[in-house]
Write an enzyme that holds these catalytic residues in place. Structure first.
Site, PDB file in Angstrom:
ATOM      1  N   HIS A  64      41.101 -28.846  97.320  1.00 39.35           N
ATOM      2  CA  HIS A  64      40.220 -28.001  96.505  1.00 39.35           C
ATOM      3  C   HIS A  64      40.878 -27.649  95.170  1.00 39.35           C
ATOM      4  O   HIS A  64      40.215 -27.648  94.137  1.00 39.35           O
ATOM      5  CB  HIS A  64      39.890 -26.724  97.278  1.00 39.35           C
ATOM      6  CG  HIS A  64      38.929 -25.827  96.578  1.00 39.35           C
ATOM      7  ND1 HIS A  64      37.566 -25.860  96.811  1.00 39.35           N
ATOM      8  CD2 HIS A  64      39.112 -24.870  95.641  1.00 39.35           C
ATOM      9  CE1 HIS A  64      36.961 -24.965  96.035  1.00 39.35           C
ATOM     10  NE2 HIS A  64      37.889 -24.349  95.334  1.00 39.35           N
ATOM     11  N   HIS A 135      30.102 -25.712  96.489  1.00 39.39           N
ATOM     12  CA  HIS A 135      30.416 -24.728  97.526  1.00 39.39           C
ATOM     13  C   HIS A 135      29.772 -25.206  98.822  1.00 39.39           C
ATOM     14  O   HIS A 135      28.968 -24.509  99.443  1.00 39.39           O
ATOM     15  CB  HIS A 135      29.907 -23.337  97.127  1.00 39.39           C
ATOM     16  CG  HIS A 135      30.958 -22.276  97.264  1.00 39.39           C
ATOM     17  ND1 HIS A 135      30.731 -21.078  97.875  1.00 39.39           N
ATOM     18  CD2 HIS A 135      32.256 -22.239  96.874  1.00 39.39           C
ATOM     19  CE1 HIS A 135      31.832 -20.334  97.853  1.00 39.39           C
ATOM     20  NE2 HIS A 135      32.770 -21.021  97.243  1.00 39.39           N
ATOM     21  N   ASN A 136      30.138 -26.431  99.216  1.00 38.93           N
ATOM     22  CA  ASN A 136      29.459 -27.109 100.315  1.00 38.93           C
ATOM     23  C   ASN A 136      29.788 -26.521 101.685  1.00 38.93           C
ATOM     24  O   ASN A 136      28.893 -26.125 102.429  1.00 38.93           O
ATOM     25  CB  ASN A 136      29.825 -28.599 100.312  1.00 38.93           C
ATOM     26  CG  ASN A 136      29.572 -29.252  98.975  1.00 38.93           C
ATOM     27  OD1 ASN A 136      28.740 -28.797  98.207  1.00 38.93           O
ATOM     28  ND2 ASN A 136      30.294 -30.314  98.679  1.00 38.93           N
ATOM     29  N   ASP A 157      34.487 -18.623  86.268  1.00 36.30           N
ATOM     30  CA  ASP A 157      35.182 -19.677  85.524  1.00 36.30           C
ATOM     31  C   ASP A 157      34.844 -19.598  84.037  1.00 36.30           C
ATOM     32  O   ASP A 157      35.710 -19.831  83.190  1.00 36.30           O
ATOM     33  CB  ASP A 157      34.798 -21.053  86.073  1.00 36.30           C
ATOM     34  CG  ASP A 157      35.570 -21.419  87.327  1.00 36.30           C
ATOM     35  OD1 ASP A 157      36.754 -21.058  87.414  1.00 36.30           O
ATOM     36  OD2 ASP A 157      34.986 -22.056  88.222  1.00 36.30           O
ATOM     37  N   GLN A 291      33.396 -16.027 101.517  1.00 37.17           N
ATOM     38  CA  GLN A 291      33.545 -14.761 100.822  1.00 37.17           C
ATOM     39  C   GLN A 291      32.252 -13.944 100.855  1.00 37.17           C
ATOM     40  O   GLN A 291      31.181 -14.463 101.160  1.00 37.17           O
ATOM     41  CB  GLN A 291      33.950 -15.008  99.356  1.00 37.17           C
ATOM     42  CG  GLN A 291      35.173 -15.896  99.200  1.00 37.17           C
ATOM     43  CD  GLN A 291      34.838 -17.354  99.010  1.00 37.17           C
ATOM     44  OE1 GLN A 291      33.789 -17.830  99.430  1.00 37.17           O
ATOM     45  NE2 GLN A 291      35.727 -18.091  98.377  1.00 37.17           N
ATOM     46  N   ASP A 319      40.212 -16.729  86.415  1.00 43.45           N
ATOM     47  CA  ASP A 319      39.437 -16.143  87.510  1.00 43.45           C
ATOM     48  C   ASP A 319      40.243 -16.155  88.801  1.00 43.45           C
ATOM     49  O   ASP A 319      41.145 -16.960  88.986  1.00 43.45           O
ATOM     50  CB  ASP A 319      38.118 -16.892  87.704  1.00 43.45           C
ATOM     51  CG  ASP A 319      38.305 -18.209  88.436  1.00 43.45           C
ATOM     52  OD1 ASP A 319      39.044 -19.063  87.907  1.00 43.45           O
ATOM     53  OD2 ASP A 319      37.735 -18.386  89.513  1.00 43.45           O
ATOM     54  N   GLU A 361      40.393 -14.418  99.176  1.00 40.81           N
ATOM     55  CA  GLU A 361      39.496 -14.871  98.115  1.00 40.81           C
ATOM     56  C   GLU A 361      38.321 -13.909  97.920  1.00 40.81           C
ATOM     57  O   GLU A 361      37.224 -14.322  97.544  1.00 40.81           O
ATOM     58  CB  GLU A 361      39.017 -16.290  98.418  1.00 40.81           C
ATOM     59  CG  GLU A 361      40.168 -17.280  98.455  1.00 40.81           C
ATOM     60  CD  GLU A 361      39.750 -18.694  98.816  1.00 40.81           C
ATOM     61  OE1 GLU A 361      38.546 -19.000  98.759  1.00 40.81           O
ATOM     62  OE2 GLU A 361      40.641 -19.490  99.173  1.00 40.81           O
ATOM     63  N   SER A 362      38.576 -12.626  98.196  1.00 40.70           N
ATOM     64  CA  SER A 362      37.553 -11.619  97.913  1.00 40.70           C
ATOM     65  C   SER A 362      37.063 -11.798  96.480  1.00 40.70           C
ATOM     66  O   SER A 362      37.849 -12.065  95.563  1.00 40.70           O
ATOM     67  CB  SER A 362      38.127 -10.215  98.094  1.00 40.70           C
ATOM     68  OG  SER A 362      38.430  -9.966  99.446  1.00 40.70           O
ATOM     69  N   GLN A 363      35.771 -11.627  96.292  1.00 45.94           N
ATOM     70  CA  GLN A 363      35.136 -12.012  95.033  1.00 45.94           C
ATOM     71  C   GLN A 363      35.232 -10.927  93.955  1.00 45.94           C
ATOM     72  O   GLN A 363      35.714  -9.830  94.188  1.00 45.94           O
ATOM     73  CB  GLN A 363      33.666 -12.336  95.300  1.00 45.94           C
ATOM     74  CG  GLN A 363      33.465 -13.483  96.259  1.00 45.94           C
ATOM     75  CD  GLN A 363      33.880 -14.820  95.676  1.00 45.94           C
ATOM     76  OE1 GLN A 363      33.165 -15.422  94.890  1.00 45.94           O
ATOM     77  NE2 GLN A 363      35.057 -15.288  96.048  1.00 45.94           N
TER      78      GLN A 363
END
Length: 538
Positions: A64, A135-136, A157, A291, A319, A361-363
């Site tokens: 990734h 984001h599959n 991004d 997330q 980001d 990976e909290s948004q």
């Protein structure tokens, strides 16, 4: 004395098989060869890694984050001929041709291949940029949240491109199984029916974009049985930025701050999860890799960043996406080195251990490097926009990434080793297929054939889905996704006006996966051709 929040993982004396088993148990998604390199790194420093260090390496070397397959050395043969070696698909077939095109039109592409997005000139003052990604896997497990944060990620991004670009329009491309798929035909357990996938994904993208006030102006949907078990969810966002704010450079002596959401257990191991194949256990075991999105928090973060950029308060920004602080701070400090103090990170819940805080990976979090003297003004801005600002650490000139937690050094990695992932060795064979051929027309009952074709999901109207998106917000969408006398005719692309410029921006897309089943090269050239023609038409 408080309990340790990290542990040491013995690797120096493990056999090759034991190293691979460790990777599988810890869901590191690292190959046998990767683990042997990890072992050698820690043999050289005569110690075993912490679990934080192992997770950081796995994230940094993940497919990734590092696109290992695109960067691999591939021995490739065609139709049984002599093999040729392709050293990096990316460098050979993407970067090199792009640079040749850029040389033929100097001054058009202002930056490419070294930031969160590339930039092209709009006029003498402004540039535009576009970022799209997939984001599959998260969408296959939790369609709404997966797609929700898929769009949120590409918006960040754009915010992290240059010193902060303003998002002005979004697009999406979805590939699903047919909504009328017979449930009995789905043989794997825990696979969500395509209709449920479609509804969740559409609503996820809709809610994030609409609530942030960013118009969704273009897209496509493809249906095919091959997407039942692995749907594809592409999200893209375009931004605009002053040309003087494109270039950014890290240096020692800066404060590293985080702005936006808090850190929790959602999104753990998301980068390594996205790099592995989905299997029957994924829906249950990897749920925490998805997330949880909060578009209102990201909107406040967006407003803060654009105002801070206007005031010249941002030196560097990126980001906090896949890999969380590990990726954002790790990449930011990759040239200079620096220290991060996890005790400073605001948490959603107590009890997180070291690697969970650093890798979560909290948004809705953005990481920035700023001058210490600007911290009071930045704090006032954060108070104004009602978002949280925290000093995480600082940059130095050691070239070493150091992470502290509870007074202990939980990660100490040389950036020269961390950011040089081993090159994969792959082989491939291509055999020419039948190619694209026409089908004979039936000599009777053409009316019935026409009815069958017109009712096929491949070409039925996408209007019900398009209507769910706000394509008017910001007031600059000149050519809408649907137009015509009754505003129901799908357009080849959209045109968006740009504030502060007398120029507009057109957006279009193309996808031809059916072609790829027999002729991948025709698919590649065909999509470029179709997209360019659509841009010309609008």
């Amino acid at each position: 004395m408080s309990a340790k929040t990290y542990r040491t993982v013995p690797v120096r004396d493990l056999s090759s098989d034991e190293l691979l088993e460790l990777s599988k148990q810890q869901k590191l998604s690292l190959s046998r060869e990767d683990m042997e390199v990890v072992q050698q790194i820690f043999r050289e420093v005569d110690r075993d890694p912490t679990d934080v260090e192992l997770e950081v390496i796995a994230q940094t070397w993940s497919e990734h984050c590092k696109h290992r397959i695109f960067s691999a050395s591939i021995s490739h043969s065609v139709n049984g001929g002599a093999p040729e070696t392709v050293n990096s698909l990316f460098k050979t077939y993407i970067k090199k041709p792009s640079e040749k095109i850029m040389e033929r039109k100097p001054g058009f592409v202002l930056s490419a291949f070294d930031d969160n997005a590339g930039f092209i000139a709009l006029d003498d003052k402004l540039a535009v940029c576009l970022k799209a990604e997939t984001h599959n896997h998260p969408s296959a497990i939790e369609p709404y949240a997966g797609a929700n944060t898929g769009l949120g990620g590409v918006i960040r991004d754009i915010l992290g491109a240059g010193k902060g670009a303003k998002p002005i329009a979004s697009l999406d491309v979805f590939c699903f199984g047919a909504p009328d798929t017979d449930p009995a035909s789905i043989t794997a357990p825990d696979v969500i029916h395509p209709l449920g996938i479609m509804r969740g994904v559409v609503r996820g993208v809709r809610d994030y974009g609409n609530r942030m006030g960013i118009p969704t102006v273009n897209g496509a949907i493809q249906f095919d049985p091959t997407y039942i078990y692995n749907p594809l969810v592409f999200c893209g966002t375009a931004g605009v930025i002053p040309r003087g704010d494109i270039l950014k450079e890290m240096r020692p002596g800066l404060k590293v701050i985080v702005i936006g959401g808090r850190t929790g257990r959602d999104g753990l191991k998301g980068a390594t999860f996205s790099s592995a194949a989905l299997d029957e256990a994924s829906h249950e075991e990897d749920f925490t890799a998805v997330q949880i999105g909060n578009p209102i928090e990201e909107k406040k973060t967006l407003d803060f960043i654009l105002e801070a950029r206007e005031r010249g308060l941002i030196v560097f920004i990126t980001d906090c996406g896949a890999g969380g602080f590990s990726s954002a701070a790790g990449e930011m400090l990759s040239v200079t080195g620096g220290e991060i103090f996890l005790d400073n990170a605001p948490l959603k819940e107590p009890g997180l251990i070291s690697w969970e805080i650093f890798l979560s990976e909290s948004q809705e979090r953005m990481v920035m490097a700023v001058e210490e003297k600007d911290l009071p003004e930045l704090q006032k801005l954060a108070d104004t926009f009602q978002t949280e600002l925290t000093v995480l650490g600082h940059s130095d000139n050691t070239g070493i990434l150091k992470v502290w937690h509870k007074g202990e050094l939980v990660c100490c990695l040389d950036n020269s080793k961390l950011h040089e992932a081993p090159v994969k060795k792959l082989s491939s064979v291509f055999t020419s297929g039948q190619g694209l051929t026409g089908q004979p027309m039936p000599d009777k009952d053409l009316g019935k054939s026409l009815e069958t074709v017109m009712s096929d999901f491949a070409i039925v109207s996408r209007e019900p889905i398009i209507r769910e998106y706000d394509h008017e917000v910001q007031g600059n969408t000149i050519l809408k996704p649907l137009a015509g006398a009754t505003a129901d005719a799908p357009q080849d692309g959209s045109v968006v006006d740009i504030d502060g410029s007398d120029k507009c921006m057109a957006m279009a897309c193309a996808i031809l996966p059916e072609w790829g089943k027999t002729d991948p090269y025709a698919m590649g050239t065909g999509t470029v051709d179709e997209c360019v023609r659509q841009l010309i038409l609008v």
